[in-house]
Design a protein around this motif. Sequence first.
Motif, PDB file in Angstrom:
ATOM      1  N   GLN A 245      21.662  53.384  44.163  1.00 49.20           N
ATOM      2  CA  GLN A 245      20.305  53.580  43.679  1.00 49.20           C
ATOM      3  C   GLN A 245      20.202  53.405  42.169  1.00 49.20           C
ATOM      4  O   GLN A 245      19.153  53.098  41.652  1.00 49.20           O
ATOM      5  CB  GLN A 245      19.800  54.983  44.041  1.00 49.20           C
ATOM      6  CG  GLN A 245      19.731  55.248  45.519  1.00 49.20           C
ATOM      7  CD  GLN A 245      18.697  54.386  46.210  1.00 49.20           C
ATOM      8  OE1 GLN A 245      17.693  54.001  45.627  1.00 49.20           O
ATOM      9  NE2 GLN A 245      18.941  54.084  47.472  1.00 49.20           N
TER      10      GLN A 245
ATOM     11  N   LYS B 152      21.036  63.536  51.381  1.00 47.69           N
ATOM     12  CA  LYS B 152      22.228  63.526  50.525  1.00 47.69           C
ATOM     13  C   LYS B 152      22.319  64.804  49.698  1.00 47.69           C
ATOM     14  O   LYS B 152      23.421  65.337  49.492  1.00 47.69           O
ATOM     15  CB  LYS B 152      22.209  62.302  49.613  1.00 47.69           C
ATOM     16  CG  LYS B 152      22.366  60.993  50.353  1.00 47.69           C
ATOM     17  CD  LYS B 152      22.107  59.815  49.428  1.00 47.69           C
ATOM     18  CE  LYS B 152      22.045  58.510  50.191  1.00 47.69           C
ATOM     19  NZ  LYS B 152      21.659  57.391  49.311  1.00 47.69           N
ATOM     20  N   ALA B 153      21.197  65.302  49.237  1.00 48.40           N
ATOM     21  CA  ALA B 153      21.186  66.556  48.472  1.00 48.40           C
ATOM     22  C   ALA B 153      21.637  67.714  49.350  1.00 48.40           C
ATOM     23  O   ALA B 153      22.377  68.596  48.892  1.00 48.40           O
ATOM     24  CB  ALA B 153      19.795  66.823  47.899  1.00 48.40           C
TER      25      ALA B 153
ATOM     26  N   PHE C 214      13.551  56.366  50.427  1.00 51.16           N
ATOM     27  CA  PHE C 214      14.420  56.893  49.368  1.00 51.16           C
ATOM     28  C   PHE C 214      14.352  58.409  49.329  1.00 51.16           C
ATOM     29  O   PHE C 214      15.378  59.083  49.225  1.00 51.16           O
ATOM     30  CB  PHE C 214      14.028  56.308  48.003  1.00 51.16           C
ATOM     31  CG  PHE C 214      14.669  57.043  46.856  1.00 51.16           C
ATOM     32  CD1 PHE C 214      15.988  56.802  46.518  1.00 51.16           C
ATOM     33  CD2 PHE C 214      13.954  57.996  46.141  1.00 51.16           C
ATOM     34  CE1 PHE C 214      16.589  57.498  45.476  1.00 51.16           C
ATOM     35  CE2 PHE C 214      14.552  58.698  45.105  1.00 51.16           C
ATOM     36  CZ  PHE C 214      15.874  58.440  44.766  1.00 51.16           C
TER      37      PHE C 214
ATOM     38  N   TYR D  10      17.431  60.762  49.842  1.00 51.50           N
ATOM     39  CA  TYR D  10      17.838  61.626  48.742  1.00 51.50           C
ATOM     40  C   TYR D  10      17.939  63.077  49.221  1.00 51.50           C
ATOM     41  O   TYR D  10      18.904  63.774  48.894  1.00 51.50           O
ATOM     42  CB  TYR D  10      16.847  61.522  47.578  1.00 51.50           C
ATOM     43  CG  TYR D  10      17.182  62.452  46.432  1.00 51.50           C
ATOM     44  CD1 TYR D  10      18.021  62.037  45.416  1.00 51.50           C
ATOM     45  CD2 TYR D  10      16.675  63.741  46.386  1.00 51.50           C
ATOM     46  CE1 TYR D  10      18.362  62.886  44.377  1.00 51.50           C
ATOM     47  CE2 TYR D  10      17.000  64.602  45.352  1.00 51.50           C
ATOM     48  CZ  TYR D  10      17.840  64.171  44.348  1.00 51.50           C
ATOM     49  OH  TYR D  10      18.174  65.028  43.330  1.00 51.50           O
ATOM     50  N   THR D  11      16.963  63.518  49.990  1.00 52.84           N
ATOM     51  CA  THR D  11      16.941  64.893  50.490  1.00 52.84           C
ATOM     52  C   THR D  11      18.140  65.168  51.401  1.00 52.84           C
ATOM     53  O   THR D  11      18.775  66.225  51.291  1.00 52.84           O
ATOM     54  CB  THR D  11      15.613  65.175  51.219  1.00 52.84           C
ATOM     55  OG1 THR D  11      14.532  64.903  50.322  1.00 52.84           O
ATOM     56  CG2 THR D  11      15.528  66.603  51.707  1.00 52.84           C
TER      57      THR D  11
ATOM     58  N   THR E 207      18.310  66.320  40.305  1.00 55.40           N
ATOM     59  CA  THR E 207      19.710  66.582  40.627  1.00 55.40           C
ATOM     60  C   THR E 207      20.269  67.708  39.763  1.00 55.40           C
ATOM     61  O   THR E 207      20.919  68.632  40.270  1.00 55.40           O
ATOM     62  CB  THR E 207      20.555  65.302  40.456  1.00 55.40           C
ATOM     63  OG1 THR E 207      20.067  64.315  41.377  1.00 55.40           O
ATOM     64  CG2 THR E 207      22.026  65.563  40.718  1.00 55.40           C
TER      65      THR E 207
ATOM     66  N   LYS F 283      12.361  57.130  40.969  1.00 57.10           N
ATOM     67  CA  LYS F 283      13.751  57.247  41.423  1.00 57.10           C
ATOM     68  C   LYS F 283      14.666  57.756  40.315  1.00 57.10           C
ATOM     69  O   LYS F 283      15.528  58.600  40.558  1.00 57.10           O
ATOM     70  CB  LYS F 283      14.259  55.899  41.934  1.00 57.10           C
ATOM     71  CG  LYS F 283      13.681  55.495  43.262  1.00 57.10           C
ATOM     72  CD  LYS F 283      14.227  54.155  43.712  1.00 57.10           C
ATOM     73  CE  LYS F 283      13.605  53.734  45.019  1.00 57.10           C
ATOM     74  NZ  LYS F 283      14.090  52.415  45.456  1.00 57.10           N
TER      75      LYS F 283
ATOM     76  N   ASN G 237      24.645  58.310  45.710  1.00 51.35           N
ATOM     77  CA  ASN G 237      23.470  57.546  45.268  1.00 51.35           C
ATOM     78  C   ASN G 237      23.831  56.404  44.324  1.00 51.35           C
ATOM     79  O   ASN G 237      22.978  55.876  43.623  1.00 51.35           O
ATOM     80  CB  ASN G 237      22.471  58.475  44.577  1.00 51.35           C
ATOM     81  CG  ASN G 237      21.811  59.411  45.551  1.00 51.35           C
ATOM     82  OD1 ASN G 237      21.004  58.989  46.369  1.00 51.35           O
ATOM     83  ND2 ASN G 237      22.171  60.684  45.492  1.00 51.35           N
TER      84      ASN G 237
ATOM     85  N   MET H 252      26.376  63.793  44.362  1.00 52.14           N
ATOM     86  CA  MET H 252      25.087  63.082  44.314  1.00 52.14           C
ATOM     87  C   MET H 252      25.252  61.720  43.628  1.00 52.14           C
ATOM     88  O   MET H 252      24.643  60.729  44.043  1.00 52.14           O
ATOM     89  CB  MET H 252      24.033  63.922  43.593  1.00 52.14           C
ATOM     90  CG  MET H 252      23.562  65.110  44.412  1.00 52.14           C
ATOM     91  SD  MET H 252      22.790  64.636  45.971  1.00 52.14           S
ATOM     92  CE  MET H 252      21.227  64.003  45.381  1.00 52.14           C
TER      93      MET H 252
ATOM     94  N   MET I   7      14.190  61.431  39.954  1.00 53.67           N
ATOM     95  CA  MET I   7      14.812  62.166  41.063  1.00 53.67           C
ATOM     96  C   MET I   7      16.316  62.241  40.865  1.00 53.67           C
ATOM     97  O   MET I   7      16.921  63.298  41.026  1.00 53.67           O
ATOM     98  CB  MET I   7      14.537  61.476  42.404  1.00 53.67           C
ATOM     99  CG  MET I   7      13.203  61.765  43.013  1.00 53.67           C
ATOM    100  SD  MET I   7      13.043  63.433  43.598  1.00 53.67           S
ATOM    101  CE  MET I   7      13.936  63.387  45.130  1.00 53.67           C
ATOM    102  N   LEU I   8      16.909  61.091  40.528  1.00 53.57           N
ATOM    103  CA  LEU I   8      18.358  61.033  40.407  1.00 53.57           C
ATOM    104  C   LEU I   8      18.891  61.819  39.212  1.00 53.57           C
ATOM    105  O   LEU I   8      20.045  62.225  39.207  1.00 53.57           O
ATOM    106  CB  LEU I   8      18.817  59.563  40.320  1.00 53.57           C
ATOM    107  CG  LEU I   8      18.603  58.753  41.599  1.00 53.57           C
ATOM    108  CD1 LEU I   8      18.828  57.272  41.347  1.00 53.57           C
ATOM    109  CD2 LEU I   8      19.486  59.252  42.734  1.00 53.57           C
TER     110      LEU I   8
END
Length: 179
Positions: free
Chosen positions: A178, A134-135, A127, A131-132, A10, A2, A175, A171, A5-6
């Motif tokens: 998260q 939200k992206a 998640f 995430y996808t 991003t 995570k 997030n 983002m 990814m964040l």
Amino acid sequence: FKIGMLSTATFAAALMLCPEQAICFLYSKDYLPGKSVFLLYNFVEMMKFANVTIVISAVGKTKMLMAISAITMAGNLIVSVLLYQWFGFAGPAIGTLIITGLTVITLFILSARILKTSFSKLIDITFLIGYTVKAGISAAAALALKLLLLEGRAHQIIVLFAVSGTYCLAMLLLNMKQS
């Protein structure tokens, strides 16, 4: 996973929203013909968020990691040379993307075996889907801003920082729970 990814994914995605501006800022306009290579290597960086070598290192299997690294390097060399012949300048970037993807999958499978769990349990699919989504929402907002700025003939550096900053801020806000 995570955290990677964040952060990494991003920032790589933020640059992919305005590659021309990023290339001119980081290098020069002379490098614009290599935009496809820039984008491919950003995808490579996005995939590196899934670096799970820590699991393999933690159990003392550093020789395994060295072997995987050596195989990856040799595979990347061979595939890049072949793909250069087929695709030209972008071939090595395509090769690196393929080899990096295969390496990440291999590391995930090995880490799952070490942890005595399944590949699917290592990845929080809820998640990843969230995430996808939200992206996608953040990218749509940032690209709308980019259109407005370009229509208003804003300076390219302003476009780069405003668009990338908007995406990253969106983002971050979407997030926040998260982190």
